[in-house]
Design an enzyme around this catalytic site. Structure first.
Site, PDB file in Angstrom:
ATOM      1  N   GLY A  92      50.276  36.329  45.494  1.00 36.30           N
ATOM      2  CA  GLY A  92      49.184  35.448  45.071  1.00 36.30           C
ATOM      3  C   GLY A  92      49.691  34.232  44.326  1.00 36.30           C
ATOM      4  N   ALA A  93      50.534  33.421  44.997  1.00 34.83           N
ATOM      5  CA  ALA A  93      51.140  32.279  44.293  1.00 34.83           C
ATOM      6  C   ALA A  93      50.680  30.929  44.829  1.00 34.83           C
ATOM      7  CB  ALA A  93      52.658  32.394  44.338  1.00 34.83           C
ATOM      8  N   TYR A 133      36.981  45.360  37.218  1.00 38.35           N
ATOM      9  CA  TYR A 133      38.196  44.600  36.882  1.00 38.35           C
ATOM     10  C   TYR A 133      38.982  45.318  35.763  1.00 38.35           C
ATOM     11  CZ  TYR A 133      41.009  40.455  35.633  1.00 38.35           C
ATOM     12  OH  TYR A 133      42.041  39.577  35.370  1.00 38.35           O
ATOM     13  N   ALA A 154      38.906  48.463  34.937  1.00 40.65           N
ATOM     14  CA  ALA A 154      39.483  49.719  35.445  1.00 40.65           C
ATOM     15  C   ALA A 154      40.742  49.429  36.251  1.00 40.65           C
ATOM     16  CB  ALA A 154      38.455  50.448  36.308  1.00 40.65           C
TER      17      ALA A 154
END
Ligand code: NAP
Length: 248
Positions: A13-14, A156, A158
């Site tokens: 995820g960059a 989120y 969790a």
């Protein structure tokens, strides 16, 4: 000598935000960077060019972190192309916020899959290579919300708390092979996304932080450089809060 010279990193995820900051800072410190994105192809290719111009090897991969088979394929391709995998940063993440009363089963499952199962997928995918190398540093992106909880973010929170338990367990399983596993828990980090929010609200968040400002992607990236490098060779199983003192 640059801190990450000769090391290969995978950053998930960059294409934007924090992951982009990590990829850029890693490259500035001499790392070769393989990074993923989900749909932002143009941004990813632009970043690939920017990193390559810094004199390191860099490549963008479209790969869904939530997909077990794609994670395995990614690790195989990166190993073939780069020759080693020394650092894994599990950064890809999403939110689908809602009060428990209104949250759908689908939105709960999706956030767990992209944020938490992805960490399992990618760690498992690089494990064999790191075991063979007898070294590796895994950095997992949690959140202040994973440590503290937050109304409207049960899914989120969790997923981000789950990352901490997973990461500590990996540290225990793989420590004897010199593979380290640590967590970063960012606080409020200002990205393109938060730039769209109401300035008054954002200012009130900044005022509540002991260091009186939101963090930047580079603040998170610098902590990642430390945990990725041999400077942290005796640190594993830890969660580093990078939040301007928010949780103090
Ligand atoms: P962001 O700006 O929304 O960027 C998310 C990145 O993840 C994008 O590159 C996106 O790719 C990628 N991505 C999304 N789903 C993916 C998937 N299924 N497979 C592969 N890549 C995927 O997020 P951010 O604010 O930089 O946050 C990065 C991480 O830090 C997240 O784990 C987040 O939970 C955590 N964090 C952020 C903050 C904050 O204040 N920003 C605070 C605490 C923790 P595309 O561009 O292709 O969609």
């Amino acid at each position: 000598m640059k801190l990450l010279e000769g090391k290969t990193a995978i950053v998930t995820g960059a294409s934007r935000g924090i992951g982009k900051g990590i990829a850029q800072t890693f490259a500035e410190h001499g790392a070769n960077v393989a990074f993923t994105y989900s749909s932002s192809e143009a941004a990813a290719l632009e970043l690939e060019g920017e990193l390559t111009a810094l004199g390191v090897k860099a490549k963008a991969y479209k790969s869904d972190a939530a997909n077990f088979a794609q994670a395995q394929e990614l690790a195989d391709e990166v190993l073939k192309e780069f020759g080693s995998i020394d650092i894994l940063v599990n950064n890809a993440g999403i939110t689908k916020d809602n009060l428990l009363m209104r949250i759908s089963e689908e939105d709960f499952d999706k956030v767990i899959e992209v944020n938490l199962k992805s960490v399992f997928n990618m760690t498992k995918a690089v494990q064999r290579t790191m075991l063979k190398q007898r070294k590796g540093s895994i950095i997992n992106m949690s959140s202040v919300v994973g440590v503290k909880g937050n109304a409207g973010q049960t899914n989120y929170a969790a997923s981000k708390a789950g990352i901490i338990g997973f990461s500590k367990s990996v540290a225990l399983e793989l420590g004897s092979r010199n593979i380290r596993s640590n967590v970063i828990a960012p606080g409020f980090i200002e990205t393109e996304m938060t730039a769209k929010l109401d300035e008054k609200t954002v200012q009130s968040w900044r005022d509540a932080i002991p260091l009186k400002r939101g963090g930047s992607p580079v603040d998170i990236a610098n902590a990642c450089v430390f945990l990725a490098s041999d400077m942290s060779a005796y640190i594993t199983g830890q969660t580093l809060n990078v939040d301007g003192g928010m949780l103090t």
